[in-house]
Design an enzyme around this catalytic site. Structure first.
Site, PDB file in Angstrom:
ATOM      1  N   ASP A 240       0.865  -1.169   0.000  1.00 31.09           N
ATOM      2  CA  ASP A 240       0.000   0.000   0.000  1.00 31.09           C
ATOM      3  C   ASP A 240       0.907   1.226   0.000  1.00 31.09           C
ATOM      4  OD1 ASP A 240      -2.263   1.586   0.010  1.00 31.09           O
ATOM      5  OD2 ASP A 240      -3.241   0.477   1.620  1.00 31.09           O
ATOM      6  N   GLU A 448     -17.193  10.249   4.726  1.00 28.27           N
ATOM      7  CA  GLU A 448     -16.729   8.889   4.985  1.00 28.27           C
ATOM      8  C   GLU A 448     -15.800   8.484   3.847  1.00 28.27           C
ATOM      9  OE1 GLU A 448     -19.681   5.800   5.030  1.00 28.27           O
ATOM     10  OE2 GLU A 448     -20.618   6.443   3.184  1.00 28.27           O
TER      11      GLU A 448
END
Length: 703
Positions: A240, A448
């Site tokens: 990542d 979100e």
């Protein structure tokens, strides 16, 4: 070419490179090696719900919305559309020598993490809370992305984030997710295993966090023991982004850039999204890594590039740019939206009738919001159709549409100099002058999402609670108090407390983030051109009080399989305008070798409207001490039935569904006595109460 041929060619090419050149190719932004005719290549691409961040592309509903379709064939089609457009764009970009970020053929999708807690902002990127559903949809999307030719990759998919990543976002760079061996095997790993062993996913991305003490991008347990040795993964592993520097800056398992780069490389991380692999040559000088380890990572990387046909050409090189956002692809997106919408309540107000001459009030901060259409990790659409615009287009001259924003998404006023709640009076006026109201509330990617990507800095993209933002709660209360029939439409990527809407609204629809042109499909459903048929891929809890702490990764009390309280809206639940019922279910055969069990199911639409629906089978082990407390989804199938129409079909329950997982994380023989529940939802009391239907029970016994 076969993987063996691709690897042979990769070894030959890498063999011509200096060690410095080999190391340079392990960066996500791999530079050109002109003397060998190797162009620059950027490994970072996104296709979570359509090609993202690379210009115009067909926009699908957010991944959690696609999950609500419970439709593997449609997910496969979505993956195929994304890879077709990805190829079309790559072909065109390469011809212009544009090899920038997001413009390659390696797509870091799908996200098959388990949405274990409704607070997690990135849960919208997943296929929900159930490992079986996530596995089936993940496999379908990977196969769509990579194409049907096993020897030629249409694009390279990537299963992420390996493993056990599901918040909190604020501490993901330093957090240690502690998961039991049972939970790992039973919940957190099955979707990754399916993507690797069934779909042949070409890449796996590690997570930021540690899992049981090891950083996921430098975990011998995850990357070597499980992924390579146990599952026989042959593709490449990518970190990542900037996760490897967390080893020494946050996790404190190493001390220097060189040590972090060495740990990642030795555990099998081939591509570094970040800058830490710039220190690989220093690590080599310090004896922390070997030249052979650098070479092997480069060979894996170039094997993928050869499989994509980036050197010898591909049968996909002729896909024209005209495929981007073509009519056929847009129709796939519309069908996904139609199947993703979940009808949670309907007292008969839906569907509307376009010829009725009604005045329809459309209210709410998400009613005319483009941001609420697309969620995160989205592409660009050449056209956006909001819910308001979809309703306006549908009504035309056959009625009147009134509109009020009603409130800001989260601030206490729309106009900075105005009083608090400055749009509520207008919303009340609109409601009073309307025959029926569509109230669009919810969130968007600014509230979100991923840490660092949202405006929600106070929670790093996660939710503090299950409530709508305060101004929207006030808006809903005021609109419902008018007394007109109200259809509440929630646009969000996660569960929200809709108890007031359930108690007082005439109808409730979960729209998720329905895609750039999603307003058209939503209007189709509101006006009955098609029936809603989505099912919840997550549990809608009543409160957070029943859940363990966000940081607690044990499954006890979480998701429908382990929850102890009654849900507001259960996993697998969703109404339609029809009335699909499972009339009969019986076992017709069991494979003695695999334990696979075929269930013959008779289904009928006893309603007056044609509709799609999802037949679901859940299994409960009645005796094993290792069984999940409730029951588990083990098969599902989409059906479409006209009014009064019936059908019969065979559904297969895998023999693995009858196994249990012990505390050591091993699959063991189950208790031998089971019940299969066959219906259009779960066999729980809340689903029965909301839907008025009970599952057909089928006993199963194994000696």
């Amino acid at each position: 070419m076969t993987r063996e041929e691709a690897r042979r060619k990769a070894k030959e090419l890498v063999g011509q490179m200096t060690v410095e050149e080999r190391a340079s190719q392990l960066r996500y932004d791999a530079p050109a090696i002109e003397r060998l005719g190797i162009p620059a290549y950027n490994w970072w691409g996104e296709a979570l719900h359509g090609v993202a961040r690379a210009g115009v592309a067909t926009s699908f509903p957010q991944a959690i919305g696609m999950a609500a379709t419970f439709d593997t064939e449609l997910l496969h089609s979505a993956g195929d559309v994304a890879s077709t457009e990805g190829r079309a764009k790559y072909n065109a970009y390469a011809a212009e020598n544009d090899r920038d970020i997001y413009k390659g053929l390696t797509f870091w999708s799908p996200n098959v993490n388990i949405f274990r807690d409704p607070r997690w902002g990135r849960g919208q990127e997943t296929y929900g809370e159930d490992p079986y559903l996530t596995s089936r949809l993940g496999v379908a999307y990977v196969e769509g992305l990579q194409g049907d030719d096993k020897d030629t990759l249409k694009s390279a998919a990537c299963a992420k984030h390996f493993a056990v990543h599901s918040g909190p976002e604020a501490v993901r760079h330093e957090f240690n997710a502690v998961a039991t061996k049972k939970d790992m095997t039973e919940t957190y790993l099955p979707a990754f295993q399916a993507c690797v062993q069934e779909a042949g996913v070409e890449a796996v991305m590690g997570a930021y966090n540690r899992t049981n003490g090891e950083p996921c991008c430098g975990s011998k347990t995850l990357m070597q023991d499980i992924l390579r040795d146990e599952w026989k993964f042959e593709g490449h592993f990518v970190s990542d982004c900037w996760a490897i520097k967390d080893f020494h800056e946050k996790h404190m398992v190493t001390h220097t850039m060189e040590e972090s780069a060495a740990l990642a490389l030795k555990c099998g991380c081939d591509i570094n999204c970040g800058v830490t692999y710039l220190y690989l040559l220093k690590a080599l000088e310090q004896g922390l890594v070997t030249e052979e380890e650098i070479t092997e990572a480069a060979v894996r990387a170039f094997t993928t590039r050869y499989l994509l046909g980036l050197f010898d050409g591909s049968k996909y090189d002729d896909i024209p740019y005209e495929k981007v956002e073509c009519e056929a692809h847009l129709e796939v997106a519309q069908q996904l939206t139609r199947e993703s919408v979940v009808l949670l309540k309907n007292d008969g107000v839906l569907p509307f009738h376009a010829s009725a001459g009604q005045t329809i009030g459309v209210i709410g901060p998400n009613a005319d919001s483009r941001e609420a259409l697309v969620g995160n990790y989205h592409g660009t659409s050449s056209r956006y159709i909001t819910v308001l615009e979809g309703i306006q287009d549908k009504v035309g001259c056959n009625g009147r549409v009134l509109y009020s924003e009603g409130s800001h998404l989260f601030k206490d006023r729309v106009e900075n100099l105005a009083w608090e709640n400055d749009r509520i009076a207008e919303a009340v006026i609109v409601a009073k002058h309307s025959d029926v109201v569509v109230l669009c509330v919810g969130l968007n990617e600014t509230l979100e999402g991923e840490e660092g990507d949202t405006g929600n800095s106070y929670a790093s993209g996660d939710k503090d609670d299950l409530l709508l933002p305060a101004p929207q709660r006030k808006l809903m209360e005021a609109v419902l108090a008018v007394g007109k029939p109200v259809v509440v439409c929630l646009m969000a990527g996660s569960a929200i407390d809709l108890s007031e809407a359930q108690d007082k609204a005439a109808a409730v629809l979960q729209l998720w983030y329905p895609g750039a042109r999603g307003g058209k499909a939503v209007a189709d459903i509101l006006f009955g051109d098609c029936s809603p048929s989505g099912k919840l891929p997550v549990t809608f809890y009543r409160t957070l009080e029943e859940l363990p702490a966000f940081e607690d990764y044990t499954m006890k009390g979480r998701t429908y399989r382990y929850m102890e309280q009654e849900a507001l809206y259960p996993f697998g639940y969703g109404l339609t305008y029809g009335d699909v019922q499972v009339e009969k279910a019986e076992i017709v055969r069991t494979d003695e070798g695999t334990g696979d069990t075929t269930v013959h199911v008779t289904v009928k639409n006893a309603g007056t409207a044609a509709t799609g629906d999802v037949v679901q089978i859940y299994v409960k082990d009645l005796k094993s001490p290792f069984a999940v407390p409730n029951h588990s989804l083990c098969a599902f199938a989409r059906v479409f039935l006209k009014a009064g129409e019936g059908t019969e079909m065979d559904m297969t329950v895998s023999g693995n569904a009858f196994l249990a997982v012990n505390e050591e994380g091993m699959f063991v023989k189950g208790g031998g006595s089971y019940v299969l529940y066959v219906g259009t939802g779960q066999p729980d009391k809340r689903t029965e109460s909301l839907s008025g239907k009970k599952c057909v029970e089928v006993p199963v016994t194994f000696s």
